[in-house]
Design an enzyme around this catalytic site. Structure first.
Site, PDB file in Angstrom:
ATOM      1  N   HIS A 175       0.810  -1.224   0.000  1.00 25.75           N
ATOM      2  CA  HIS A 175       0.000   0.000   0.000  1.00 25.75           C
ATOM      3  C   HIS A 175       0.843   1.273   0.000  1.00 25.75           C
ATOM      4  CE1 HIS A 175       0.543  -0.258   4.380  1.00 25.75           C
ATOM      5  NE2 HIS A 175       0.168   0.995   4.453  1.00 25.75           N
ATOM      6  N   LYS A 179       0.486   5.548  -2.097  1.00 21.25           N
ATOM      7  CA  LYS A 179       0.408   6.855  -1.423  1.00 21.25           C
ATOM      8  C   LYS A 179       0.716   7.970  -2.426  1.00 21.25           C
ATOM      9  CE  LYS A 179       1.351   4.965   3.139  1.00 21.25           C
ATOM     10  NZ  LYS A 179       0.377   5.242   4.182  1.00 21.25           N
ATOM     11  N   ASP A 232       8.203  -7.250   8.213  1.00 23.27           N
ATOM     12  CA  ASP A 232       6.934  -6.521   8.165  1.00 23.27           C
ATOM     13  C   ASP A 232       7.046  -5.231   7.346  1.00 23.27           C
ATOM     14  OD1 ASP A 232       4.209  -6.180   8.977  1.00 23.27           O
ATOM     15  OD2 ASP A 232       4.850  -4.681  10.448  1.00 23.27           O
ATOM     16  N   HIS A 237       7.740  -2.524   2.116  1.00 26.14           N
ATOM     17  CA  HIS A 237       7.531  -1.077   1.969  1.00 26.14           C
ATOM     18  C   HIS A 237       8.843  -0.299   1.747  1.00 26.14           C
ATOM     19  CE1 HIS A 237       3.581  -2.133   3.196  1.00 26.14           C
ATOM     20  NE2 HIS A 237       3.783  -2.104   4.495  1.00 26.14           N
TER      21      HIS A 237
HETATM   22  C1  BG6 Z   1       1.630  -2.652   7.440  1.00 30.93           C
HETATM   23  C2  BG6 Z   1       2.358  -3.310   8.594  1.00 30.93           C
HETATM   24  O1  BG6 Z   1       2.039  -3.218   6.216  1.00 30.93           O
HETATM   25  O2  BG6 Z   1       1.915  -1.264   7.415  1.00 30.93           O
HETATM   26  C3  BG6 Z   1       1.969  -2.652   9.899  1.00 30.93           C
HETATM   27  O3  BG6 Z   1       2.043  -4.684   8.627  1.00 30.93           O
HETATM   28  C4  BG6 Z   1       2.163  -1.160   9.827  1.00 30.93           C
HETATM   29  O4  BG6 Z   1       2.725  -3.204  10.980  1.00 30.93           O
HETATM   30  C5  BG6 Z   1       1.492  -0.578   8.587  1.00 30.93           C
HETATM   31  O5  BG6 Z   1       1.613  -0.594  11.002  1.00 30.93           O
HETATM   32  C6  BG6 Z   1       1.847   0.890   8.421  1.00 30.93           C
HETATM   33  O6  BG6 Z   1       1.078   1.435   7.379  1.00 30.93           O
HETATM   34  P1  BG6 Z   1       0.656   2.981   7.395  1.00 30.93           P
HETATM   35  O7  BG6 Z   1       0.062   3.215   6.057  1.00 30.93           O
HETATM   36  O8  BG6 Z   1      -0.297   3.150   8.530  1.00 30.93           O
HETATM   37  O9  BG6 Z   1       1.921   3.734   7.629  1.00 30.93           O
END
Ligand code: BG6
Length: 487
Positions: A175, A179, A232, A237
């Site tokens: 995700h 952004k 994670d 990410h």
């Molecule tokens: C997720 C992780 O992929 O991304 C979580 O599994 C984390 O641990 C989250 O909290 C953070 O996403 P965002 O968009 O809230 O920064």
């Protein structure tokens, strides 16, 4: 964005946390905005423990509605959104139940999207059950992270899913790629002449990418304790963000052109020598502390976490890219839970001028810096030196602000909304291709293995701080510091 392409969006894990907080709110926003979803498009939720559609709609009203729209719910739009929702009761452990789904979907126009908002252990059984009733044709499948635990388990899932769906049907979500500022980074780099000539080792001294969270592990202690921050957040990410920052200009924005360039970066990551891990990677775990005035407990006492857990809740790592553009430029990646602030940002530190006629401050590194803030308050800031008003030539740091909400008052979109629309419309560019994922696992695995073999506790840090001091020391060795440590 107008569409007339019909779709059926089948949501597995329809009563899960992700459906409640992200997926259904994102679909509602797309519906409310109008013109983004075909009028005939339907959402078919799949769950086991609710009796029927009425029970599911009650659940959506109770659990999803509080998560939609910061500006309040538009009741008319909400009511017509609920009209899109259908429900099929299926026990995922019982493949014969999938005939119910086949019957519910038969004869519908348009593309079918299967969104697997479930644990990864269900990915393969669900795909096989879908294939057993012929539902793998004319369809797309969305896989949520974590996709496996390491290279081997991720390959096992990808192999099994790949026997049923072609790669062009598989949408692996990260995700962070959805952004808005990440998209804007591409626009900034490849839509302007200004930055690209400077975007290389001759002019860039170092790059930092931080995803800091104030939250702890919430209700996911059990999952997280078996996962840790490297799996994670870094494997996916942070390495995805790095690949966007460092990639070469793609030939076009079509999905494979973009993903080919990202893959080249991931394949060029300098492998970490196990003997150097102590120097280039820091792992930490939070102890009790204070966040925004409230006491928070230690990670080891969170529900679901083993008391003697060695799982890291913080990682800082130095990455190098072995190619002509980036050789020798350190990329510092960092992420952690229960840190001092919730912030995600990319900081590009440009080199100091080679000679200054204007005094020492112009010779300081970091005088020119681009800060891309992903959250909160999406902005891009370009820092430079300017003369302070008045007598003499005293330089001070100022910045040019690209505050998106001032220039574009409308049309902001949450990451999930953008990505779900991309799936429905068949746009793969912002989804992770299998080879990218493999390259990312290949790079992180030696770190994981070395940490597991060493079996040492991570460095402690108090909740509400910026992590272990060793993360600052790592940057100090390169004559730099994290952005919040400036001044
Ligand atoms: C997720 C992780 O992929 O991304 C979580 O599994 C984390 O641990 C989250 O909290 C953070 O996403 P965002 O968009 O809230 O920064």
């Amino acid at each position: 964005m107008q569409t007339d392409s019909s779709f059926t969006f089948v949501l597995f894990g329809g009563t899960g946390d992700l459906s409640m907080r992200k997926i259904l709110p994102a679909l509602y926003e797309a519906h409310r905005a109008g013109g983004m979803l075909a009028d005939s498009g339907k959402i078919v939720a799949v769950a086991r423990h609710l009796a029927d559609r009425a029970a599911y709609v009650d659940w959506v009203n109770e659990h999803v509605k509080p998560h939609v729209s910061k500006n309040g719910v538009d009741e008319t739009a909400w009511a017509s959104f609920l009209d899109r929702i259908e429900f099929v009761k299926i026990d995922l452990g019982n493949p014969e139940d999938f005939t119910l789904l086949r019957d519910a979907l038969s004869g519908r126009p348009g593309i079918r999207v299967f969104y697997l908002a479930t644990g990864p252990s269900l990915f393969v059984p669900i795909c096989r059950a879908l294939a057993s009733v012929g539902l793998n044709e004319n369809s797309r499948i969305v896989l949520e992270k974590p996709l496996g635990y390491d290279l081997k388990s991720s390959n096992a899932i990808n192999d099994a899913v790949g026997e049923i769906f072609a790669e062009e049907q598989i949408y692996r979500i990260d995700h962070y790629l959805g952004k808005e500022p990440v998209q804007n980074l591409l626009a900034l780099r490849f839509g302007n002449v200004l930055f690209e000539p400077l975007w290389r080792r001759e002019w860039v001294e170092s790059i930092q990418i931080t995803i800091a969270e104030e939250l702890g592990v919430e209700a996911r202690g059990d999952f997280y304790d078996n996962t840790g921050a490297l799996r994670d957040m870094v494997q996916n990410h942070l390495l995805q963000l790095l690949s966007i920052v460092a990639m070469e200009p793609p030939h076009s924005m079509d999905s494979d052109s973009v993903r080919d360039e990202k893959l080249r970066v991931l394949r060029a990551l300098k492998p970490i020598d196990p003997r150097d891990i102590g120097k280039v990677a820091v792992r930490g775990q939070y102890h009790a502390g204070v966040i925004r005035g409230s006491a928070v407990p230690a990670y080891a006492t969170e529900p679901g976490v083993k008391q003697d857990s060695n799982t890291e809740t913080f990682v800082a790592v130095k990455v190098e890219i072995e190619n002509w553009r980036w050789a020798g430029v350190p990329f510092f990646l960092r992420t952690g839970k229960r840190l001092a602030d919730r912030v995600a940002e990319i900081v590009v530190n440009f080199r100091a001028v080679p000679h200054s006629a204007l005094g020492a401050s112009a010779l300081r590194g970091g005088a020119n810096r681009l800060v891309i803030r992903l959250q909160p308050n999406e902005t891009i800031r370009l820092y430079c030196l300017a003369k302070q008003p008045g007598e003499g030539m005293n330089l001070a740091s100022v910045h040019l602000d690209l505050a998106f909400d001032r220039f574009f008052r409308e049309g902001q979109m949450e990451a999930y909304q953008r990505l779900l629309l991309d799936v429905i419309n068949g746009r793969l560019a912002l989804f992770v291709r299998r080879d990218e994922q493999e390259a990312a696992w290949r790079w992180v695995e030696p770190i994981l293995n070395e940490w597991a073999a060493a079996n040492k506790p991570p460095k402690p840090y108090a909740a509400g701080t910026w992590g272990p001091a060793a993360a600052s020391a790592m940057l100090a060795q390169h004559g730099t510091c994290w952005l919040e440590e400036e001044n």
